[in-house]
Scaffold this motif. Structure first.
Motif, short mmCIF file in Angstrom:
data_model
loop_
_atom_site.label_atom_id
_atom_site.label_comp_id
_atom_site.label_asym_id
_atom_site.label_seq_id
_atom_site.Cartn_x
_atom_site.Cartn_y
_atom_site.Cartn_z
N CYS A 119 0.83 -1.21 0.00
CA CYS A 119 0.00 0.00 0.00
C CYS A 119 0.86 1.26 0.00
O CYS A 119 1.97 1.28 0.52
CB CYS A 119 -0.91 -0.01 1.23
SG CYS A 119 -2.05 1.40 1.28
N ASP A 124 0.40 3.69 1.79
CA ASP A 124 0.30 4.31 3.12
C ASP A 124 1.65 4.89 3.56
O ASP A 124 2.68 4.22 3.49
CB ASP A 124 -0.17 3.27 4.14
CG ASP A 124 -0.60 3.90 5.44
OD1 ASP A 124 -1.79 3.87 5.75
OD2 ASP A 124 0.28 4.44 6.15
N GLY A 178 -4.13 0.41 -1.05
CA GLY A 178 -4.70 -0.83 -0.55
C GLY A 178 -3.92 -2.10 -0.87
O GLY A 178 -4.31 -3.17 -0.44
N HIS A 209 -2.20 -4.06 4.97
CA HIS A 209 -1.91 -3.63 6.34
C HIS A 209 -3.20 -3.31 7.09
O HIS A 209 -4.23 -3.00 6.49
CB HIS A 209 -0.97 -2.43 6.35
CG HIS A 209 -1.57 -1.17 5.81
ND1 HIS A 209 -2.07 -0.17 6.61
CD2 HIS A 209 -1.77 -0.75 4.53
CE1 HIS A 209 -2.52 0.81 5.85
NE2 HIS A 209 -2.36 0.48 4.58
N CYS A 224 -6.10 0.29 7.06
CA CYS A 224 -5.85 0.83 5.72
C CYS A 224 -6.98 1.76 5.30
O CYS A 224 -8.15 1.50 5.58
CB CYS A 224 -5.74 -0.32 4.72
SG CYS A 224 -5.35 0.21 3.02
N GLY A 225 -6.62 2.82 4.60
CA GLY A 225 -7.61 3.77 4.11
C GLY A 225 -8.60 3.15 3.12
O GLY A 225 -9.68 3.70 2.88
ZN LIG Z 1 -3.35 1.20 3.04
#
Ligand SMILES: [Zn+2]
Length: 189
Positions: A38, A40, A65, A96, A99-100
């Motif tokens: 991801c 992130d 993602g 993870h 996660c968004g």
């Molecule tokens: Zn994520």
């Protein structure tokens, strides 16, 4: 507001003082790995450190993602290029926690787009085009299921060589702890 001036001025000094020398490596991954993970920000440095990866060790493909949705989309193409052209022979899908993309709500994203000036007409046109806009903007309910699904798309890909190992993992974005959710050991010939 923009970072561009700071970056360009820092970059002059970085290159000028030969700071790049310690990162010198080739385009081939030393550990013959390709990772899909991801974007992130918590993982930028944490993920390589937590896996003992240095510059040059692994190909790292990132998106929102760590999702592989399309067997013939650009993430899968990158994996295949890493395998056929860059000597990777082991694939890691690493989602993870927190996660968004967990529970990403397409209606909410569309509202945010409209708030930022995208016209309702544009949204309507896209909703009725060949692109399934709602599906395209949907995340996942559960990171484990998402990782398993991405692993399955890769493993079952018609262009994947039979000897490639594909693993699914979840990383804790605070501690870096890895959980193996689908290891490929059983597939080893
Ligand atoms: Zn994520």
């Amino acid at each position: 507001m923009s970072n561009i001036d700071d970056i360009l001025s820092y970059n002059k000094q970085f290159v000028g003082s030969l700071e790049y020398e310690k990162y010198s490596t080739s385009k081939f991954p030393n550990k013959r790995m390709v990772i899909v993970t991801c974007m992130d920000t918590r993982l930028t440095e944490l993920l390589p450190k937590a896996m003992n990866l240095k510059n040059g060790d692994a190909k790292i493909i990132k998106n929102a993602g760590a999702i592989v949705t399309q067997p013939f989309g650009n993430i899968m193409r990158s994996i295949l290029v890493a395998i056929y052209e860059l000597q990777a022979d082991e694939v890691f899908v690493i989602g993870h926690h927190n996660c968004g993309m967990t529970g990403l709500n397409p209606e909410a994203v569309i509202h945010h787009m409209e708030d930022r000036g995208i016209s309702t007409e544009t949204i309507t046109t896209l909703k009725h085009s060949g692109l399934n806009l709602m599906r395209w903007l949907t995340g996942f309910d559960n990171v484990r299921d998402s990782v398993l699904n991405s692993v399955s798309i890769i493993r079952n890909h018609p262009l994947l060589p039979a000897d490639i190992l594909v693993h699914g993992l979840i990383i804790d974005p605070d501690t870096g702890q890895l959980e193996l959710v689908d290891g490929a050991a059983g597939r080893q010939a």
